[in-house]
Design a protein around this motif. Structure first.
Motif, mmCIF file in Angstrom:
data_model
loop_
_atom_site.group_PDB
_atom_site.id
_atom_site.type_symbol
_atom_site.label_atom_id
_atom_site.label_comp_id
_atom_site.label_asym_id
_atom_site.label_seq_id
_atom_site.Cartn_x
_atom_site.Cartn_y
_atom_site.Cartn_z
ATOM 1 N N ARG A 171 0.821 -1.210 0.000
ATOM 2 C CA ARG A 171 0.000 0.000 0.000
ATOM 3 C C ARG A 171 0.856 1.262 0.000
ATOM 4 O O ARG A 171 1.941 1.302 0.555
ATOM 5 C CB ARG A 171 -0.898 0.038 1.243
ATOM 6 C CG ARG A 171 -1.945 -1.038 1.289
ATOM 7 C CD ARG A 171 -2.523 -1.168 2.681
ATOM 8 N NE ARG A 171 -3.306 0.001 3.078
ATOM 9 C CZ ARG A 171 -3.691 0.241 4.328
ATOM 10 N NH1 ARG A 171 -3.332 -0.594 5.294
ATOM 11 N NH2 ARG A 171 -4.415 1.304 4.610
ATOM 12 N N GLN A 206 -6.609 -4.205 1.990
ATOM 13 C CA GLN A 206 -7.308 -5.259 1.255
ATOM 14 C C GLN A 206 -7.613 -6.413 2.208
ATOM 15 O O GLN A 206 -6.708 -7.004 2.798
ATOM 16 C CB GLN A 206 -6.458 -5.747 0.087
ATOM 17 C CG GLN A 206 -6.309 -4.737 -1.039
ATOM 18 C CD GLN A 206 -7.631 -4.489 -1.747
ATOM 19 O OE1 GLN A 206 -8.209 -5.385 -2.352
ATOM 20 N NE2 GLN A 206 -8.128 -3.251 -1.663
ATOM 21 N N TRP A 209 -9.543 -10.005 2.321
ATOM 22 C CA TRP A 209 -10.142 -11.087 1.538
ATOM 23 C C TRP A 209 -10.583 -12.204 2.481
ATOM 24 O O TRP A 209 -9.799 -12.654 3.313
ATOM 25 C CB TRP A 209 -9.138 -11.650 0.529
ATOM 26 C CG TRP A 209 -8.890 -10.778 -0.660
ATOM 27 C CD1 TRP A 209 -8.349 -9.523 -0.665
ATOM 28 C CD2 TRP A 209 -9.160 -11.098 -2.028
ATOM 29 N NE1 TRP A 209 -8.260 -9.046 -1.955
ATOM 30 C CE2 TRP A 209 -8.750 -9.988 -2.810
ATOM 31 C CE3 TRP A 209 -9.704 -12.213 -2.666
ATOM 32 C CZ2 TRP A 209 -8.873 -9.971 -4.202
ATOM 33 C CZ3 TRP A 209 -9.817 -12.204 -4.047
ATOM 34 C CH2 TRP A 209 -9.408 -11.089 -4.803
ATOM 35 N N LEU A 215 2.087 -14.072 -0.979
ATOM 36 C CA LEU A 215 2.023 -12.615 -0.966
ATOM 37 C C LEU A 215 3.068 -12.025 -0.026
ATOM 38 O O LEU A 215 3.649 -10.971 -0.310
ATOM 39 C CB LEU A 215 0.623 -12.155 -0.559
ATOM 40 C CG LEU A 215 -0.494 -12.441 -1.581
ATOM 41 C CD1 LEU A 215 -1.855 -12.127 -0.985
ATOM 42 C CD2 LEU A 215 -0.278 -11.633 -2.867
ATOM 43 N N TYR A 224 4.498 -8.114 0.427
ATOM 44 C CA TYR A 224 3.341 -7.502 1.089
ATOM 45 C C TYR A 224 3.350 -7.830 2.583
ATOM 46 O O TYR A 224 3.801 -8.906 2.988
ATOM 47 C CB TYR A 224 2.034 -8.016 0.482
ATOM 48 C CG TYR A 224 1.845 -7.684 -0.971
ATOM 49 C CD1 TYR A 224 1.235 -6.492 -1.371
ATOM 50 C CD2 TYR A 224 2.271 -8.563 -1.968
ATOM 51 C CE1 TYR A 224 1.059 -6.190 -2.709
ATOM 52 C CE2 TYR A 224 2.109 -8.268 -3.313
ATOM 53 C CZ TYR A 224 1.498 -7.081 -3.676
ATOM 54 O OH TYR A 224 1.336 -6.789 -5.010
ATOM 55 N N VAL A 275 1.308 -9.086 5.420
ATOM 56 C CA VAL A 275 0.102 -9.928 5.398
ATOM 57 C C VAL A 275 -0.289 -10.351 6.813
ATOM 58 O O VAL A 275 0.560 -10.718 7.624
ATOM 59 C CB VAL A 275 0.337 -11.181 4.529
ATOM 60 C CG1 VAL A 275 -0.914 -12.056 4.497
ATOM 61 C CG2 VAL A 275 0.752 -10.790 3.107
ATOM 62 N N ASP A 292 -0.848 -4.636 4.518
ATOM 63 C CA ASP A 292 -1.351 -4.356 3.176
ATOM 64 C C ASP A 292 -2.559 -5.228 2.865
ATOM 65 O O ASP A 292 -3.505 -4.794 2.203
ATOM 66 C CB ASP A 292 -0.262 -4.626 2.124
ATOM 67 C CG ASP A 292 1.003 -3.826 2.372
ATOM 68 O OD1 ASP A 292 0.888 -2.603 2.561
ATOM 69 O OD2 ASP A 292 2.098 -4.420 2.383
ATOM 70 N N ILE A 293 -2.493 -6.477 3.343
ATOM 71 C CA ILE A 293 -3.500 -7.478 2.997
ATOM 72 C C ILE A 293 -3.853 -8.306 4.227
ATOM 73 O O ILE A 293 -2.962 -8.729 4.981
ATOM 74 C CB ILE A 293 -2.986 -8.420 1.886
ATOM 75 C CG1 ILE A 293 -2.627 -7.628 0.621
ATOM 76 C CG2 ILE A 293 -4.005 -9.503 1.553
ATOM 77 C CD1 ILE A 293 -1.772 -8.401 -0.363
ATOM 78 N N LEU A 335 -6.080 -11.802 5.119
ATOM 79 C CA LEU A 335 -6.775 -12.964 4.581
ATOM 80 C C LEU A 335 -7.475 -13.683 5.732
ATOM 81 O O LEU A 335 -6.837 -14.029 6.725
ATOM 82 C CB LEU A 335 -5.804 -13.930 3.892
ATOM 83 C CG LEU A 335 -4.965 -13.366 2.731
ATOM 84 C CD1 LEU A 335 -4.038 -14.455 2.184
ATOM 85 C CD2 LEU A 335 -5.855 -12.833 1.619
ATOM 86 N N SER A 377 -14.914 -7.589 4.848
ATOM 87 C CA SER A 377 -14.068 -7.801 3.678
ATOM 88 C C SER A 377 -14.256 -6.766 2.581
ATOM 89 O O SER A 377 -15.317 -6.166 2.439
ATOM 90 C CB SER A 377 -14.334 -9.198 3.097
ATOM 91 O OG SER A 377 -14.038 -10.197 4.045
ATOM 92 N N GLU A 380 -3.051 -11.374 -7.002
ATOM 93 C CA GLU A 380 -2.234 -10.177 -6.774
ATOM 94 C C GLU A 380 -2.601 -9.069 -7.762
ATOM 95 O O GLU A 380 -2.667 -7.888 -7.398
ATOM 96 C CB GLU A 380 -0.750 -10.508 -6.880
ATOM 97 C CG GLU A 380 0.147 -9.313 -6.565
ATOM 98 C CD GLU A 380 1.632 -9.626 -6.696
ATOM 99 O OE1 GLU A 380 2.431 -8.666 -6.609
ATOM 100 O OE2 GLU A 380 1.993 -10.800 -6.902
ATOM 101 N N ILE A 383 -5.652 -7.368 -6.560
ATOM 102 C CA ILE A 383 -5.347 -6.475 -5.443
ATOM 103 C C ILE A 383 -4.745 -5.171 -5.955
ATOM 104 O O ILE A 383 -5.127 -4.070 -5.535
ATOM 105 C CB ILE A 383 -4.392 -7.171 -4.455
ATOM 106 C CG1 ILE A 383 -5.123 -8.317 -3.743
ATOM 107 C CG2 ILE A 383 -3.812 -6.178 -3.451
ATOM 108 C CD1 ILE A 383 -4.227 -9.236 -2.944
#
Length: 400
Positions: A103, A110, A112, A134, A139, A141, A242-243, A245, A263, A385, A388
Protein backbone atom coordinates in the motif's frame (compact mmCIF):
# COMPACT_ATOMS: atom_id res chain seq x y z
CA UNK A 1 -23.50 -51.54 30.71
CA UNK A 2 -22.68 -48.50 28.65
CA UNK A 3 -21.16 -45.45 30.38
CA UNK A 4 -23.02 -42.13 30.48
CA UNK A 5 -22.50 -40.53 27.10
CA UNK A 6 -21.06 -37.22 28.29
CA UNK A 7 -18.61 -39.06 30.58
CA UNK A 8 -17.46 -41.22 27.68
CA UNK A 9 -17.04 -38.21 25.39
CA UNK A 10 -15.08 -36.33 28.04
CA UNK A 11 -12.79 -39.31 28.65
CA UNK A 12 -12.24 -39.85 24.93
CA UNK A 13 -11.49 -36.14 24.46
CA UNK A 14 -8.89 -36.22 27.25
CA UNK A 15 -7.23 -39.32 25.80
CA UNK A 16 -7.17 -37.82 22.34
CA UNK A 17 -5.79 -34.51 23.61
CA UNK A 18 -2.98 -36.28 25.49
CA UNK A 19 -2.19 -38.41 22.44
CA UNK A 20 -2.07 -35.35 20.19
CA UNK A 21 0.27 -33.59 22.59
CA UNK A 22 2.54 -36.66 22.60
CA UNK A 23 2.38 -36.85 18.80
CA UNK A 24 3.25 -33.17 18.59
CA UNK A 25 6.43 -33.73 20.59
CA UNK A 26 7.39 -36.69 18.45
CA UNK A 27 6.60 -35.50 14.94
CA UNK A 28 5.83 -31.80 14.85
CA UNK A 29 8.32 -29.01 15.30
CA UNK A 30 7.32 -26.79 18.24
CA UNK A 31 6.21 -23.32 17.20
CA UNK A 32 9.31 -21.65 18.57
CA UNK A 33 11.51 -23.99 16.53
CA UNK A 34 9.69 -24.01 13.22
CA UNK A 35 11.73 -22.08 10.67
CA UNK A 36 11.49 -21.14 7.04
CA UNK A 37 13.81 -22.78 4.55
CA UNK A 38 16.28 -20.83 2.40
CA UNK A 39 15.58 -19.91 -1.23
CA UNK A 40 17.73 -20.29 -4.33
CA UNK A 41 18.80 -17.51 -6.69
CA UNK A 42 16.23 -18.53 -9.30
CA UNK A 43 13.42 -18.56 -6.69
CA UNK A 44 14.38 -15.12 -5.40
CA UNK A 45 14.65 -13.74 -8.94
CA UNK A 46 11.10 -14.94 -9.65
CA UNK A 47 9.82 -13.35 -6.44
CA UNK A 48 11.54 -10.04 -7.25
CA UNK A 49 10.46 -10.18 -10.91
CA UNK A 50 14.04 -9.84 -12.12
CA UNK A 51 16.33 -12.17 -14.04
CA UNK A 52 18.91 -14.43 -12.41
CA UNK A 53 21.61 -12.44 -14.19
CA UNK A 54 20.30 -9.16 -12.77
CA UNK A 55 20.52 -10.55 -9.25
CA UNK A 56 24.02 -12.01 -9.72
CA UNK A 57 25.30 -8.75 -11.22
CA UNK A 58 23.86 -6.73 -8.35
CA UNK A 59 25.83 -8.91 -5.94
CA UNK A 60 28.99 -8.67 -8.09
CA UNK A 61 28.72 -4.87 -8.27
CA UNK A 62 28.38 -4.63 -4.50
CA UNK A 63 24.83 -3.26 -4.65
CA UNK A 64 23.56 -6.14 -2.55
CA UNK A 65 25.09 -7.66 0.61
CA UNK A 66 26.57 -11.12 0.57
CA UNK A 67 24.34 -14.02 1.59
CA UNK A 68 25.11 -17.54 2.71
CA UNK A 69 26.61 -19.77 0.03
CA UNK A 70 25.88 -23.47 0.06
CA UNK A 71 27.43 -26.38 -1.84
CA UNK A 72 29.00 -25.29 -5.13
CA UNK A 73 29.05 -21.67 -3.87
CA UNK A 74 25.34 -21.35 -4.71
CA UNK A 75 23.69 -18.46 -2.92
CA UNK A 76 20.90 -19.28 -0.47
CA UNK A 77 18.60 -16.51 0.76
CA UNK A 78 16.61 -16.38 3.98
CA UNK A 79 13.22 -14.68 4.12
CA UNK A 80 14.89 -11.74 5.88
CA UNK A 81 17.51 -11.55 3.10
CA UNK A 82 14.74 -11.24 0.50
CA UNK A 83 13.04 -8.41 2.42
CA UNK A 84 16.35 -6.59 2.85
CA UNK A 85 17.12 -6.90 -0.87
CA UNK A 86 13.67 -5.56 -1.73
CA UNK A 87 14.26 -2.46 0.36
CA UNK A 88 17.72 -1.87 -1.14
CA UNK A 89 16.61 -2.27 -4.76
CA UNK A 90 13.51 -0.11 -4.26
CA UNK A 91 15.71 2.87 -3.30
CA UNK A 92 17.22 3.15 -6.77
CA UNK A 93 14.47 1.62 -8.93
CA UNK A 94 12.55 3.66 -11.49
CA UNK A 95 9.41 2.15 -9.99
CA UNK A 96 9.97 1.41 -6.26
CA UNK A 97 6.67 -0.47 -6.15
CA UNK A 98 8.20 -3.22 -8.28
CA UNK A 99 10.15 -4.28 -5.20
CA UNK A 100 7.86 -2.94 -2.45
CA UNK A 101 4.42 -3.52 -3.99
CA UNK A 102 2.28 -2.87 -0.92
CA UNK A 103 0.00 0.00 0.00
CA UNK A 104 0.87 3.63 -0.49
CA UNK A 105 -0.92 6.71 0.84
CA UNK A 106 -4.61 6.52 0.03
CA UNK A 107 -4.69 2.77 -0.66
CA UNK A 108 -7.26 0.94 1.44
CA UNK A 109 -6.44 -2.20 3.35
CA UNK A 110 -7.31 -5.26 1.25
CA UNK A 111 -9.34 -7.79 3.26
CA UNK A 112 -10.14 -11.09 1.54
CA UNK A 113 -12.30 -13.80 3.08
CA UNK A 114 -12.15 -17.36 1.77
CA UNK A 115 -15.59 -18.97 1.91
CA UNK A 116 -17.32 -22.25 1.11
CA UNK A 117 -20.39 -24.12 2.30
CA UNK A 118 -18.61 -27.43 2.89
CA UNK A 119 -15.24 -28.75 3.93
CA UNK A 120 -12.68 -30.42 1.69
CA UNK A 121 -12.45 -27.70 -0.97
CA UNK A 122 -8.88 -26.67 -0.01
CA UNK A 123 -10.18 -23.45 1.52
CA UNK A 124 -7.59 -23.39 4.30
CA UNK A 125 -4.72 -24.59 2.11
CA UNK A 126 -5.61 -21.90 -0.41
CA UNK A 127 -5.65 -19.19 2.26
CA UNK A 128 -2.35 -20.06 3.91
CA UNK A 129 -0.59 -20.72 0.59
CA UNK A 130 -1.79 -17.41 -0.84
CA UNK A 131 -0.76 -15.62 2.33
CA UNK A 132 2.77 -17.03 2.23
CA UNK A 133 3.15 -16.22 -1.46
CA UNK A 134 2.02 -12.62 -0.97
CA UNK A 135 4.40 -12.24 2.00
CA UNK A 136 7.28 -13.51 -0.13
CA UNK A 137 6.24 -11.02 -2.81
CA UNK A 138 6.81 -8.18 -0.34
CA UNK A 139 3.34 -7.50 1.09
CA UNK A 140 2.64 -7.16 4.81
CA UNK A 141 0.10 -9.93 5.40
CA UNK A 142 -2.15 -10.82 8.32
CA UNK A 143 -3.84 -14.23 8.38
CA UNK A 144 -6.95 -14.61 10.54
CA UNK A 145 -8.22 -18.07 11.43
CA UNK A 146 -11.98 -17.65 11.94
CA UNK A 147 -12.67 -21.39 11.88
CA UNK A 148 -13.23 -23.19 15.22
CA UNK A 149 -11.44 -26.20 13.71
CA UNK A 150 -8.32 -23.94 13.47
CA UNK A 151 -6.70 -25.87 10.63
CA UNK A 152 -4.93 -22.75 9.37
CA UNK A 153 -3.39 -22.20 12.81
CA UNK A 154 -1.81 -25.66 12.76
CA UNK A 155 0.22 -24.73 9.66
CA UNK A 156 2.32 -22.52 11.93
CA UNK A 157 3.27 -25.30 14.32
CA UNK A 158 0.54 -24.72 16.89
CA UNK A 159 -1.70 -27.32 18.48
CA UNK A 160 -4.78 -25.13 19.14
CA UNK A 161 -6.42 -27.53 21.59
CA UNK A 162 -3.20 -27.40 23.65
CA UNK A 163 -1.60 -24.01 23.01
CA UNK A 164 -4.82 -21.98 23.23
CA UNK A 165 -6.71 -23.98 25.81
CA UNK A 166 -6.81 -20.90 28.07
CA UNK A 167 -7.46 -18.35 25.31
CA UNK A 168 -5.36 -16.31 22.91
CA UNK A 169 -7.47 -16.71 19.76
CA UNK A 170 -9.68 -14.52 17.59
CA UNK A 171 -12.56 -15.32 19.96
CA UNK A 172 -11.00 -13.16 22.68
CA UNK A 173 -11.06 -10.13 20.35
CA UNK A 174 -14.66 -10.56 19.13
CA UNK A 175 -16.43 -12.13 22.12
CA UNK A 176 -19.41 -10.58 23.86
CA UNK A 177 -19.25 -9.15 27.36
CA UNK A 178 -20.05 -11.58 30.15
CA UNK A 179 -19.54 -10.63 33.77
CA UNK A 180 -15.98 -9.45 34.27
CA UNK A 181 -14.84 -10.99 30.97
CA UNK A 182 -14.70 -8.63 27.99
CA UNK A 183 -13.12 -8.71 24.57
CA UNK A 184 -9.46 -7.74 24.23
CA UNK A 185 -7.65 -5.69 21.56
CA UNK A 186 -6.74 -7.67 18.46
CA UNK A 187 -3.08 -6.92 19.17
CA UNK A 188 -3.35 -9.05 22.32
CA UNK A 189 -3.97 -12.21 20.30
CA UNK A 190 -1.94 -11.32 17.20
CA UNK A 191 1.22 -13.39 16.79
CA UNK A 192 4.28 -12.92 14.63
CA UNK A 193 5.32 -16.08 12.79
CA UNK A 194 8.57 -17.61 11.60
CA UNK A 195 7.55 -16.41 8.14
CA UNK A 196 8.78 -12.82 7.51
CA UNK A 197 6.04 -10.28 6.70
CA UNK A 198 3.34 -12.71 7.87
CA UNK A 199 1.41 -12.47 11.14
CA UNK A 200 -1.36 -14.68 12.51
CA UNK A 201 -4.51 -14.34 14.59
CA UNK A 202 -5.09 -17.94 15.73
CA UNK A 203 -8.37 -19.81 15.73
CA UNK A 204 -9.69 -22.34 18.20
CA UNK A 205 -12.68 -24.27 19.43
CA UNK A 206 -13.93 -21.33 21.55
CA UNK A 207 -14.94 -19.58 18.31
CA UNK A 208 -17.92 -21.93 18.25
CA UNK A 209 -19.17 -20.04 21.31
CA UNK A 210 -19.57 -16.95 19.12
CA UNK A 211 -22.20 -18.79 17.11
CA UNK A 212 -24.23 -19.73 20.18
CA UNK A 213 -23.79 -16.40 22.02
CA UNK A 214 -24.77 -14.11 19.14
CA UNK A 215 -28.58 -14.59 19.30
CA UNK A 216 -28.58 -13.70 23.02
CA UNK A 217 -26.33 -10.68 22.38
CA UNK A 218 -28.69 -9.51 19.64
CA UNK A 219 -31.70 -9.81 21.95
CA UNK A 220 -30.07 -7.55 24.54
CA UNK A 221 -28.79 -5.10 21.92
CA UNK A 222 -25.08 -5.45 22.71
CA UNK A 223 -22.81 -3.33 20.53
CA UNK A 224 -21.09 -3.72 18.22
CA UNK A 225 -23.47 -6.14 16.52
CA UNK A 226 -22.11 -9.40 15.17
CA UNK A 227 -21.42 -8.16 11.64
CA UNK A 228 -19.02 -5.51 12.99
CA UNK A 229 -17.22 -7.82 15.41
CA UNK A 230 -14.29 -8.54 13.03
CA UNK A 231 -14.42 -5.25 11.13
CA UNK A 232 -13.89 -3.07 14.22
CA UNK A 233 -10.85 -4.93 15.65
CA UNK A 234 -9.17 -4.77 12.23
CA UNK A 235 -9.24 -0.97 12.43
CA UNK A 236 -6.77 -1.26 15.33
CA UNK A 237 -4.09 -2.70 13.03
CA UNK A 238 -5.14 -1.21 9.70
CA UNK A 239 -1.90 0.74 9.20
CA UNK A 240 0.30 -2.30 9.87
CA UNK A 241 -0.72 -4.44 6.89
CA UNK A 242 -1.35 -4.36 3.18
CA UNK A 243 -3.50 -7.48 3.00
CA UNK A 244 -5.63 -9.44 5.46
CA UNK A 245 -6.77 -12.96 4.58
CA UNK A 246 -9.57 -14.53 6.65
CA UNK A 247 -10.16 -18.28 6.62
CA UNK A 248 -13.88 -18.75 7.30
CA UNK A 249 -15.60 -21.84 8.70
CA UNK A 250 -17.36 -24.07 6.13
CA UNK A 251 -20.81 -22.74 6.92
CA UNK A 252 -22.81 -19.53 6.61
CA UNK A 253 -22.96 -18.70 10.30
CA UNK A 254 -22.34 -15.55 12.31
CA UNK A 255 -18.53 -15.94 12.08
CA UNK A 256 -18.62 -16.14 8.29
CA UNK A 257 -21.05 -13.23 8.04
CA UNK A 258 -18.85 -11.12 10.33
CA UNK A 259 -15.82 -11.87 8.13
CA UNK A 260 -17.78 -11.16 4.95
CA UNK A 261 -18.95 -7.81 6.32
CA UNK A 262 -15.34 -6.89 7.14
CA UNK A 263 -14.07 -7.80 3.68
CA UNK A 264 -13.25 -5.81 0.58
CA UNK A 265 -13.22 -8.98 -1.56
CA UNK A 266 -14.42 -12.57 -1.30
CA UNK A 267 -12.78 -15.72 -2.61
CA UNK A 268 -14.91 -18.83 -3.01
CA UNK A 269 -13.19 -22.17 -3.56
CA UNK A 270 -15.00 -24.63 -5.81
CA UNK A 271 -14.09 -28.19 -6.77
CA UNK A 272 -15.29 -28.75 -10.36
CA UNK A 273 -17.57 -31.66 -9.46
CA UNK A 274 -21.37 -31.81 -9.53
CA UNK A 275 -21.88 -32.26 -5.79
CA UNK A 276 -19.64 -29.31 -5.01
CA UNK A 277 -21.34 -27.15 -7.62
CA UNK A 278 -24.71 -27.91 -6.05
CA UNK A 279 -23.30 -26.93 -2.65
CA UNK A 280 -21.88 -23.72 -4.11
CA UNK A 281 -25.26 -22.87 -5.60
CA UNK A 282 -26.95 -23.37 -2.22
CA UNK A 283 -24.34 -21.22 -0.50
CA UNK A 284 -24.79 -18.38 -2.98
CA UNK A 285 -28.58 -18.55 -2.72
CA UNK A 286 -28.52 -18.39 1.07
CA UNK A 287 -25.75 -15.77 1.14
CA UNK A 288 -27.55 -13.45 -1.25
CA UNK A 289 -30.67 -13.41 0.93
CA UNK A 290 -28.78 -12.88 4.18
CA UNK A 291 -26.47 -10.23 2.72
CA UNK A 292 -29.45 -8.32 1.35
CA UNK A 293 -30.77 -8.01 4.90
CA UNK A 294 -27.33 -7.07 6.27
CA UNK A 295 -26.86 -4.50 3.51
CA UNK A 296 -30.06 -2.72 4.50
CA UNK A 297 -28.74 -2.57 8.08
CA UNK A 298 -25.31 -1.21 7.20
CA UNK A 299 -23.51 -4.51 7.50
CA UNK A 300 -22.20 -4.89 3.96
CA UNK A 301 -20.44 -2.30 1.85
CA UNK A 302 -19.24 -2.36 -1.72
CA UNK A 303 -16.86 -5.11 -2.87
CA UNK A 304 -13.85 -4.95 -5.12
CA UNK A 305 -14.12 -8.62 -6.14
CA UNK A 306 -16.17 -11.76 -5.66
CA UNK A 307 -13.88 -14.34 -7.24
CA UNK A 308 -14.11 -18.10 -7.70
CA UNK A 309 -11.05 -20.36 -7.54
CA UNK A 310 -11.23 -23.87 -8.97
CA UNK A 311 -9.48 -26.13 -6.45
CA UNK A 312 -8.43 -29.77 -6.28
CA UNK A 313 -8.55 -29.61 -10.07
CA UNK A 314 -7.49 -32.95 -11.56
CA UNK A 315 -6.43 -32.44 -15.17
CA UNK A 316 -6.55 -36.21 -15.73
CA UNK A 317 -10.32 -36.35 -15.16
CA UNK A 318 -12.20 -35.31 -18.29
CA UNK A 319 -15.43 -34.51 -16.44
CA UNK A 320 -13.58 -32.01 -14.26
CA UNK A 321 -12.12 -30.35 -17.34
CA UNK A 322 -15.57 -30.17 -18.94
CA UNK A 323 -17.16 -28.78 -15.78
CA UNK A 324 -14.39 -26.21 -15.33
CA UNK A 325 -15.00 -24.90 -18.84
CA UNK A 326 -18.73 -24.83 -18.17
CA UNK A 327 -18.13 -22.85 -14.94
CA UNK A 328 -15.94 -20.35 -16.80
CA UNK A 329 -18.60 -19.84 -19.46
CA UNK A 330 -21.26 -19.43 -16.78
CA UNK A 331 -19.42 -17.13 -14.36
CA UNK A 332 -17.05 -15.44 -16.79
CA UNK A 333 -14.22 -13.25 -15.50
CA UNK A 334 -15.20 -13.94 -11.90
CA UNK A 335 -13.39 -17.28 -12.21
CA UNK A 336 -9.67 -16.89 -11.52
CA UNK A 337 -7.76 -17.91 -14.70
CA UNK A 338 -5.32 -20.34 -13.04
CA UNK A 339 -6.80 -23.28 -11.07
CA UNK A 340 -5.31 -24.78 -7.92
CA UNK A 341 -4.46 -28.25 -9.23
CA UNK A 342 -4.74 -31.42 -7.20
CA UNK A 343 -1.23 -32.60 -6.43
CA UNK A 344 0.47 -35.17 -4.22
CA UNK A 345 3.19 -32.54 -3.62
CA UNK A 346 0.66 -30.22 -1.95
CA UNK A 347 -0.90 -33.10 0.02
CA UNK A 348 2.46 -34.39 1.27
CA UNK A 349 3.48 -30.89 2.33
CA UNK A 350 0.19 -30.51 4.21
CA UNK A 351 0.81 -33.70 6.19
CA UNK A 352 3.96 -32.08 7.53
CA UNK A 353 2.09 -28.83 8.28
CA UNK A 354 3.77 -27.07 5.38
CA UNK A 355 2.78 -25.37 2.16
CA UNK A 356 4.45 -25.98 -1.18
CA UNK A 357 6.67 -22.93 -0.52
CA UNK A 358 8.19 -24.54 2.57
CA UNK A 359 9.16 -27.86 1.02
CA UNK A 360 12.89 -28.55 0.99
CA UNK A 361 13.90 -29.65 -2.48
CA UNK A 362 16.00 -32.78 -2.52
CA UNK A 363 17.01 -35.52 -4.92
CA UNK A 364 14.31 -37.84 -3.60
CA UNK A 365 11.50 -35.45 -4.51
CA UNK A 366 9.51 -35.90 -7.67
CA UNK A 367 10.65 -32.64 -9.21
CA UNK A 368 8.11 -32.67 -12.03
CA UNK A 369 5.22 -33.11 -9.61
CA UNK A 370 6.57 -30.34 -7.38
CA UNK A 371 7.17 -27.95 -10.29
CA UNK A 372 3.68 -28.55 -11.63
CA UNK A 373 2.11 -27.82 -8.24
CA UNK A 374 4.29 -24.75 -7.75
CA UNK A 375 3.38 -23.41 -11.19
CA UNK A 376 -0.30 -23.71 -10.28
CA UNK A 377 0.11 -21.98 -6.90
CA UNK A 378 2.23 -19.16 -8.31
CA UNK A 379 -0.26 -18.78 -11.15
CA UNK A 380 -3.43 -18.30 -9.11
CA UNK A 381 -1.55 -16.20 -6.54
CA UNK A 382 -0.34 -13.89 -9.31
CA UNK A 383 -3.90 -13.67 -10.63
CA UNK A 384 -5.15 -12.56 -7.21
CA UNK A 385 -2.23 -10.18 -6.77
CA UNK A 386 -3.27 -8.44 -10.00
CA UNK A 387 -6.79 -8.02 -8.59
CA UNK A 388 -5.35 -6.48 -5.44
CA UNK A 389 -3.18 -4.10 -7.46
CA UNK A 390 -6.19 -3.18 -9.61
CA UNK A 391 -8.14 -2.30 -6.45
CA UNK A 392 -5.34 0.19 -5.75
CA UNK A 393 -5.62 1.50 -9.32
CA UNK A 394 -2.22 0.08 -10.22
CA UNK A 395 -1.08 -2.27 -12.94
CA UNK A 396 1.30 -5.18 -12.47
CA UNK A 397 5.01 -4.76 -11.86
CA UNK A 398 7.44 -5.23 -14.70
CA UNK A 399 10.58 -7.29 -14.73
CA UNK A 400 13.83 -5.33 -14.32
Amino acid sequence: MHPVLHDKLKADAERLSEALEHMSKLFLAPKEEKTLRSFTTSEVAELLRVSDGYLRKAHFDGKLPDVFQGPGNKRLYTGEDILNIRQILSQTAKDPFQFMPGRKAGDKLQIWSTVNFKGGSSKTTTTVTLGMRLALRGYRVLLIDADPQASLTTFFGYQPEIDFREGGTLYDAIRYNEGDTTRVPLTDVLRTTYFPNLDLVPGGIMLSEFETETPTALSRGEQPVFFNRIREPLRQVEDDYDIVLIDCPPQLGYLTMSAVCASTSLLMTIIPERVDLASASQFLTMASGILEVLDSNGGVGSYDNFAYLLTRFDTAISTQQDLSEWIRQLLGDSVIPTPFVKSSAVSEAGLAQKTIFEVELGGSKNRKTYDRALESVIGFSNDIEKMIQAAWNRGGTDEA
